[in-house]
Design a protein around this motif. Sequence first.
Motif, PDB file in Angstrom:
ATOM      1  N   VAL A 328      -0.504  10.299  -0.883  1.00 41.72           N
ATOM      2  CA  VAL A 328       0.319   9.119  -1.153  1.00 41.72           C
ATOM      3  C   VAL A 328       0.524   8.314   0.124  1.00 41.72           C
ATOM      4  CG1 VAL A 328       2.612   8.375  -1.866  1.00 41.72           C
ATOM      5  CG2 VAL A 328       1.424  10.151  -3.148  1.00 41.72           C
ATOM      6  N   SER A 329       0.740   8.978   1.249  1.00 40.40           N
ATOM      7  CA  SER A 329       0.916   8.276   2.520  1.00 40.40           C
ATOM      8  C   SER A 329      -0.337   7.495   2.899  1.00 40.40           C
ATOM      9  CB  SER A 329       1.283   9.276   3.614  1.00 40.40           C
ATOM     10  OG  SER A 329       2.466   9.963   3.283  1.00 40.40           O
ATOM     11  N   CYS A 330      -1.488   8.102   2.690  1.00 39.07           N
ATOM     12  CA  CYS A 330      -2.743   7.410   3.015  1.00 39.07           C
ATOM     13  C   CYS A 330      -2.940   6.182   2.135  1.00 39.07           C
ATOM     14  CB  CYS A 330      -3.917   8.382   2.861  1.00 39.07           C
ATOM     15  SG  CYS A 330      -3.923   9.718   4.064  1.00 39.07           S
ATOM     16  N   VAL A 331      -2.616   6.330   0.834  1.00 38.91           N
ATOM     17  CA  VAL A 331      -2.746   5.181  -0.071  1.00 38.91           C
ATOM     18  C   VAL A 331      -1.801   4.072   0.339  1.00 38.91           C
ATOM     19  CG1 VAL A 331      -2.410   4.436  -2.460  1.00 38.91           C
ATOM     20  CG2 VAL A 331      -3.593   6.581  -1.979  1.00 38.91           C
ATOM     21  N   PHE A 332      -0.576   4.453   0.691  1.00 39.88           N
ATOM     22  CA  PHE A 332       0.389   3.437   1.102  1.00 39.88           C
ATOM     23  C   PHE A 332      -0.047   2.733   2.389  1.00 39.88           C
ATOM     24  CE2 PHE A 332       4.273   2.189   3.386  1.00 39.88           C
ATOM     25  CZ  PHE A 332       4.825   1.328   2.454  1.00 39.88           C
ATOM     26  N   LEU A 333      -0.585   3.492   3.329  1.00 39.75           N
ATOM     27  CA  LEU A 333      -1.066   2.889   4.576  1.00 39.75           C
ATOM     28  C   LEU A 333      -2.215   1.928   4.308  1.00 39.75           C
ATOM     29  CD1 LEU A 333      -0.904   2.766   7.659  1.00 39.75           C
ATOM     30  CD2 LEU A 333      -2.451   4.740   7.753  1.00 39.75           C
ATOM     31  N   ALA A 334      -3.130   2.348   3.407  1.00 39.51           N
ATOM     32  CA  ALA A 334      -4.233   1.447   3.068  1.00 39.51           C
ATOM     33  C   ALA A 334      -3.723   0.178   2.406  1.00 39.51           C
ATOM     34  CB  ALA A 334      -5.210   2.180   2.156  1.00 39.51           C
ATOM     35  N   LEU A 339      -2.639  -5.576   2.514  1.00 41.05           N
ATOM     36  CA  LEU A 339      -1.651  -6.653   2.400  1.00 41.05           C
ATOM     37  C   LEU A 339      -1.612  -7.508   3.651  1.00 41.05           C
ATOM     38  CD1 LEU A 339       0.572  -7.894   0.665  1.00 41.05           C
ATOM     39  CD2 LEU A 339       2.182  -6.288   1.690  1.00 41.05           C
ATOM     40  N   LEU A 340      -1.658  -6.879   4.824  1.00 38.61           N
ATOM     41  CA  LEU A 340      -1.686  -7.647   6.069  1.00 38.61           C
ATOM     42  C   LEU A 340      -2.932  -8.528   6.149  1.00 38.61           C
ATOM     43  CD1 LEU A 340      -0.377  -5.010   8.672  1.00 38.61           C
ATOM     44  CD2 LEU A 340       0.835  -7.017   7.762  1.00 38.61           C
ATOM     45  N   ALA A 341      -4.063  -7.960   5.691  1.00 40.61           N
ATOM     46  CA  ALA A 341      -5.297  -8.755   5.733  1.00 40.61           C
ATOM     47  C   ALA A 341      -5.187  -9.969   4.823  1.00 40.61           C
ATOM     48  CB  ALA A 341      -6.476  -7.884   5.321  1.00 40.61           C
ATOM     49  N   LEU A 342      -4.605  -9.763   3.627  1.00 44.30           N
ATOM     50  CA  LEU A 342      -4.436 -10.904   2.716  1.00 44.30           C
ATOM     51  C   LEU A 342      -3.467 -11.925   3.279  1.00 44.30           C
ATOM     52  CD1 LEU A 342      -4.289  -9.001  -0.708  1.00 44.30           C
ATOM     53  CD2 LEU A 342      -6.201 -10.289   0.270  1.00 44.30           C
ATOM     54  N   ARG A 343      -2.421 -11.471   3.921  1.00 47.00           N
ATOM     55  CA  ARG A 343      -1.457 -12.393   4.544  1.00 47.00           C
ATOM     56  C   ARG A 343      -2.137 -13.222   5.637  1.00 47.00           C
ATOM     57  NH1 ARG A 343       3.247 -13.372   1.705  1.00 47.00           N
ATOM     58  NH2 ARG A 343       4.054 -11.395   0.842  1.00 47.00           N
ATOM     59  N   LEU A 344      -2.930 -12.559   6.449  1.00 54.38           N
ATOM     60  CA  LEU A 344      -3.646 -13.292   7.502  1.00 54.38           C
ATOM     61  C   LEU A 344      -4.603 -14.317   6.916  1.00 54.38           C
ATOM     62  CD1 LEU A 344      -4.387 -10.409  10.048  1.00 54.38           C
ATOM     63  CD2 LEU A 344      -2.744 -12.280  10.297  1.00 54.38           C
ATOM     64  N   GLN A 436      -2.229 -15.067  -3.023  1.00 54.98           N
ATOM     65  CA  GLN A 436      -0.850 -14.575  -3.017  1.00 54.98           C
ATOM     66  C   GLN A 436      -0.555 -13.805  -4.289  1.00 54.98           C
ATOM     67  OE1 GLN A 436       2.106 -17.625  -2.719  1.00 54.98           O
ATOM     68  NE2 GLN A 436       3.740 -16.188  -2.185  1.00 54.98           N
ATOM     69  N   VAL A 437      -1.007 -14.322  -5.454  1.00 59.86           N
ATOM     70  CA  VAL A 437      -0.767 -13.633  -6.725  1.00 59.86           C
ATOM     71  C   VAL A 437      -1.450 -12.270  -6.724  1.00 59.86           C
ATOM     72  CG1 VAL A 437      -1.194 -13.691  -9.201  1.00 59.86           C
ATOM     73  CG2 VAL A 437      -0.417 -15.757  -8.016  1.00 59.86           C
ATOM     74  N   SER A 438      -2.673 -12.250  -6.254  1.00 55.99           N
ATOM     75  CA  SER A 438      -3.420 -10.979  -6.252  1.00 55.99           C
ATOM     76  C   SER A 438      -2.764  -9.946  -5.356  1.00 55.99           C
ATOM     77  CB  SER A 438      -4.873 -11.219  -5.794  1.00 55.99           C
ATOM     78  OG  SER A 438      -5.496 -12.134  -6.675  1.00 55.99           O
ATOM     79  N   SER A 439      -2.337 -10.356  -4.176  1.00 59.61           N
ATOM     80  CA  SER A 439      -1.734  -9.393  -3.249  1.00 59.61           C
ATOM     81  C   SER A 439      -0.440  -8.825  -3.794  1.00 59.61           C
ATOM     82  CB  SER A 439      -1.501 -10.062  -1.891  1.00 59.61           C
ATOM     83  OG  SER A 439      -0.589 -11.149  -2.042  1.00 59.61           O
ATOM     84  N   VAL A 440       0.393  -9.698  -4.366  1.00 59.42           N
ATOM     85  CA  VAL A 440       1.676  -9.207  -4.872  1.00 59.42           C
ATOM     86  C   VAL A 440       1.470  -8.309  -6.085  1.00 59.42           C
ATOM     87  CG1 VAL A 440       3.899  -9.891  -5.849  1.00 59.42           C
ATOM     88  CG2 VAL A 440       2.912 -11.176  -3.948  1.00 59.42           C
ATOM     89  N   LEU A 441       0.570  -8.727  -7.008  1.00 65.02           N
ATOM     90  CA  LEU A 441       0.308  -7.897  -8.177  1.00 65.02           C
ATOM     91  C   LEU A 441      -0.291  -6.562  -7.767  1.00 65.02           C
ATOM     92  CD1 LEU A 441      -1.094 -10.482 -10.753  1.00 65.02           C
ATOM     93  CD2 LEU A 441       1.136  -9.366 -10.754  1.00 65.02           C
TER      94      LEU A 441
END
Length: 466
Positions: A328-334, A339-344, A436-441
């Motif tokens: 679960v930690s690895c999935v959350f880190l990924a 998410l950071l990549a999409l934000r950038l 933005q929609v894709s990242s949040v969903l």
Amino acid sequence: DRDSGKNGQVVCNTPHNLPFQLEKSIDNYYRLVTWKYLDREKISMYNITVMASDLGTPSLSTETHITLYVADINDNPPTFPQVSYSAYIPENNPRGASIFTVMAQDPDSGRNAQVTYSVTEDIIMGGPLSSYVSINSDTGILYALCSFDYEHIRDLQLLVTASDGGDPPLSSNVSLSIFVLDQNDNAPEILYPSIPTDGSTGVELAPRSAEPGYLVTKVVAVDRDSGQNAWLSYRLLKASEPGLFAVGLHTGEVRTARALLDRDALKQSLVVAVQDHGQPPLSATVTLTVAVADSIPDILADLGSIRTPGDPDDSDLTLYLVVAVAAVSCVFLAFVIVLLALRLRRWHASRLLQASGGGLVGVPASHFVGVDGVRAFLQTYSHEVSLTADSRESHVIFPQPNYVDTLISLESCEKNDSLLTSPDFRQRKNEAASVQVSSVLCSRLILRGMIIFINLYFRTHIVEIV
């Protein structure tokens, strides 16, 4: 005889108790001959007296003595005092140990009486007899060439031959039985209950309504030894509830010694010892786990709580939990990295929009399906995860979305369509909104899956954790 007439006539004779007689040959010459067979083994030497008498009156006589030795011939084979012999040797004997001594007698003399011993070759247990025993050819002492095991071989049948040194040699045989004596070198072996291969103990079932004397189970054991070394006795070595169970001394039956009470624990642990009667005695133990309940279904329902401390399954459960948390930690880190990549990427697209859309100043932002519209859409989209403690099922409820605040008026779009003069500008705005929609969903779906997974996992193993 120098006399004349009858006074000079000589007569010779020998005692009649000897196997010899005199035969007259010519004039006063006589031959000493045998009149029956001589047996050196009975009489090896004779003293013969020959008496010569004249026929005068009175008769005069004289005598002479002859010593006769009987020569030996090889006419007697070696003989054993008994027809057969029996010898005993304890098992686990050292190699080279003396087992038995055989002896044969030959009444002949000299080389005819020299006896040599040998063992007739044979096959025993798939191997030559010479690999088990040997015999000293001169003394007749029998030696063990190996350490005998009573559980592997219990007796040997030999044929010992005694031969003399005559020409031709004579021989005789005698049978020898060697019996291996059992030693208490094997501990009792428990056949039931069998010990599981995973190291746990078997569970025996006993209803709580059992009366005194109720047969719970039976311990079955065997001993590979024999005699009193294989006589087994059973006793209760240890019990979590003393006085509740009893073990038959010679039967190994485990029975209830009293009625079961409500205060008696669900799990009862018994240690039964099995001991033989050898010197020194050897023993073995077995641990029994008895589950007590009102009915068999109740016992089966509570078997998950009958695990002993330090059970290997507990360590396996801990390992599974650690692995699950790490996954679960690895999935959350990924997810955070994505998410950071999409934000950038969105930030980069917004910079491009600012660089290319400088002539759009003064246009109302509400005329575009942009960041504000997407945020309003996401705020109206919600979900509820219902996790219950009494069921392993999870219910996810998706309310109907509200598009009142996010839908753009068709008329407004038609009126301001002339303002969106740049195709690149429209394309980049749509890409930013979709990102933005894709990242949040994506983030919400991943979090929802993590919650459902953790809930199902802990519900599956809640009994084992308790």
